[in-house]
Design an enzyme around this catalytic site. Sequence first.
Site, PDB file in Angstrom:
ATOM      1  N   HIS A 135      69.097  66.749  53.298  1.00  0.00           N
ATOM      2  CA  HIS A 135      70.423  67.189  52.866  1.00  0.00           C
ATOM      3  C   HIS A 135      70.259  68.581  52.258  1.00  0.00           C
ATOM      4  O   HIS A 135      69.212  68.915  51.699  1.00  0.00           O
ATOM      5  CB  HIS A 135      70.948  66.198  51.827  1.00  0.00           C
ATOM      6  CG  HIS A 135      72.374  66.373  51.438  1.00  0.00           C
ATOM      7  ND1 HIS A 135      72.786  67.362  50.564  1.00  0.00           N
ATOM      8  CD2 HIS A 135      73.492  65.673  51.774  1.00  0.00           C
ATOM      9  CE1 HIS A 135      74.097  67.258  50.381  1.00  0.00           C
ATOM     10  NE2 HIS A 135      74.557  66.246  51.103  1.00  0.00           N
ATOM     11  N   ASP A 212      64.328  62.534  47.493  1.00  0.00           N
ATOM     12  CA  ASP A 212      65.780  62.392  47.434  1.00  0.00           C
ATOM     13  C   ASP A 212      66.121  60.974  47.869  1.00  0.00           C
ATOM     14  O   ASP A 212      66.063  60.639  49.044  1.00  0.00           O
ATOM     15  CB  ASP A 212      66.436  63.431  48.356  1.00  0.00           C
ATOM     16  CG  ASP A 212      67.944  63.262  48.484  1.00  0.00           C
ATOM     17  OD1 ASP A 212      68.493  62.290  47.941  1.00  0.00           O
ATOM     18  OD2 ASP A 212      68.567  64.096  49.163  1.00  0.00           O
ATOM     19  N   GLN A 215      70.402  58.290  49.650  1.00  0.00           N
ATOM     20  CA  GLN A 215      70.818  57.382  50.718  1.00  0.00           C
ATOM     21  C   GLN A 215      69.972  56.110  50.765  1.00  0.00           C
ATOM     22  O   GLN A 215      70.218  55.240  51.599  1.00  0.00           O
ATOM     23  CB  GLN A 215      70.726  58.095  52.063  1.00  0.00           C
ATOM     24  CG  GLN A 215      71.663  59.274  52.213  1.00  0.00           C
ATOM     25  CD  GLN A 215      73.122  58.864  52.265  1.00  0.00           C
ATOM     26  OE1 GLN A 215      73.461  57.769  52.700  1.00  0.00           O
ATOM     27  NE2 GLN A 215      73.996  59.754  51.831  1.00  0.00           N
ATOM     28  N   LYS A 238      76.728  56.906  45.337  1.00  0.00           N
ATOM     29  CA  LYS A 238      76.173  56.353  46.573  1.00  0.00           C
ATOM     30  C   LYS A 238      75.717  54.903  46.395  1.00  0.00           C
ATOM     31  O   LYS A 238      75.300  54.263  47.357  1.00  0.00           O
ATOM     32  CB  LYS A 238      74.964  57.173  47.041  1.00  0.00           C
ATOM     33  CG  LYS A 238      75.167  58.669  47.119  1.00  0.00           C
ATOM     34  CD  LYS A 238      75.927  59.108  48.340  1.00  0.00           C
ATOM     35  CE  LYS A 238      75.831  60.623  48.491  1.00  0.00           C
ATOM     36  NZ  LYS A 238      76.622  61.144  49.611  1.00  0.00           N
ATOM     37  N   CYS A 376      76.330  68.234  55.635  1.00  0.00           N
ATOM     38  CA  CYS A 376      75.457  68.907  54.671  1.00  0.00           C
ATOM     39  C   CYS A 376      73.985  68.757  55.051  1.00  0.00           C
ATOM     40  O   CYS A 376      73.113  68.612  54.184  1.00  0.00           O
ATOM     41  CB  CYS A 376      75.696  68.383  53.254  1.00  0.00           C
ATOM     42  SG  CYS A 376      77.326  68.775  52.619  1.00  0.00           S
TER      43      CYS A 376
END
Length: 422
Positions: A135, A212, A215, A238, A376
């Site tokens: 991202h 990250d 997700q 999220k 993104c």
Amino acid sequence: MTPPAAPPSAPPSGFDVEAVRRDFPQLHREVNGRPLVWLDNGATTLKPRQVVEAVAEHYAMETSNVHRGAHSLAKQATQVYEEGRQAAAELLGTPDQGEIVFVRGTTEAVNLVAQSWGRANLGVGDEILVSAAEHHSNLVPWQLIAEERRARIRPIPLLPDGQLDQDAYRDLLGSRTKMVALTHASNVLGTVPPVAEMTALAHRYGAKVLVDGAQAVAHFPVDVTALDADFYAFSGHKIFAPTGIGVLFGKRELLEAMPPWQGGGNMIDSVSFGETTYAPIPHRLEAGTGHIAGVAGLRAALQYLAGLDREAATAYEDQLTAYAMGALATVPGLQLIGNAPGKIGALTFLLVGTDPMAVAGALDQQGIAVRAGHHCAQPALAAFGLQAAVRASLALYNTVQDVDALVAALQAVQGAQGAQAR
């Protein structure tokens, strides 16, 4: 093609999707006269009533600032706030809640690390490896600090199925590698890289690793201790919590060595014109008043998730993803982007000859919410020669019926396009 068998709505293992769906009020509304089919979970997840009630309760009955207050409401708000920190620590598998820093979201978490750790540790010619699946939030902050510190960004390329090229990664690692920025699950491709193995390789060269997890955390259990990640970030919205609240995990020794990024408020110990001293971690990295209601909502969301059978929920999602991939393959002219083994339910696709925005608009008329655009993650799409695509993304409250509605609507779009062409 015949899609694989659909997952049962209530597997014997204990995950009952219909019971979960009853907790999410938005799933029971209509859009354009049709029942809502929410397949935009990669952008944000819906909120269970427990989270809505927790935020409302804070504002209605428990409003107060946290820390340093002597009155009862301040103590009560502080308790909820720090219980939220403990819940985040438990979610990520760290026994030390001092390693949990509250931020606005994953984007702020990465910027904090880049601007604090990066400014203190990066120099001329140092290298930051960033996967091509990232991202923008796990790329642009590194570009900014690399330009300032005269360091270099080096991309980890993708294979045709959306996996990270592990041979290329090994070749990129070297004595100049200082940071490796990795997604735990791609928001476009659904790819789940071998983060633990990649982290172990990076550590051999003395590099740090930031993961990250935006997700990932809502789809499968995460253990930062097992991953040995140096930093791990996720966004509350999220994982069924409010917007504007997120978490940065950092190993204690790294956080303690990081200088403050922002000054004022909650991050101080004592202030004078002669000298200012700073609070211990994590507060030193949390300037100003935090998103207190957001933490109340995050606490409720993580408590809600902890009350589910996570292994059963993950198994259900895996089955639903496999079903969805098979079902989408029956749509004429549909091209699925990314089919790495073990991917999460981020289903990004093109319909040949149809603009992605037009597809998303047509689906919206059927009450089906998906995302269209570059998501993104422009470098990830560029690796497949694309500038835009449609994405349907699954969560633990989605069903076979949601997938079937999507497939039927896409077949209708293709049928209408074929009729126009004739």
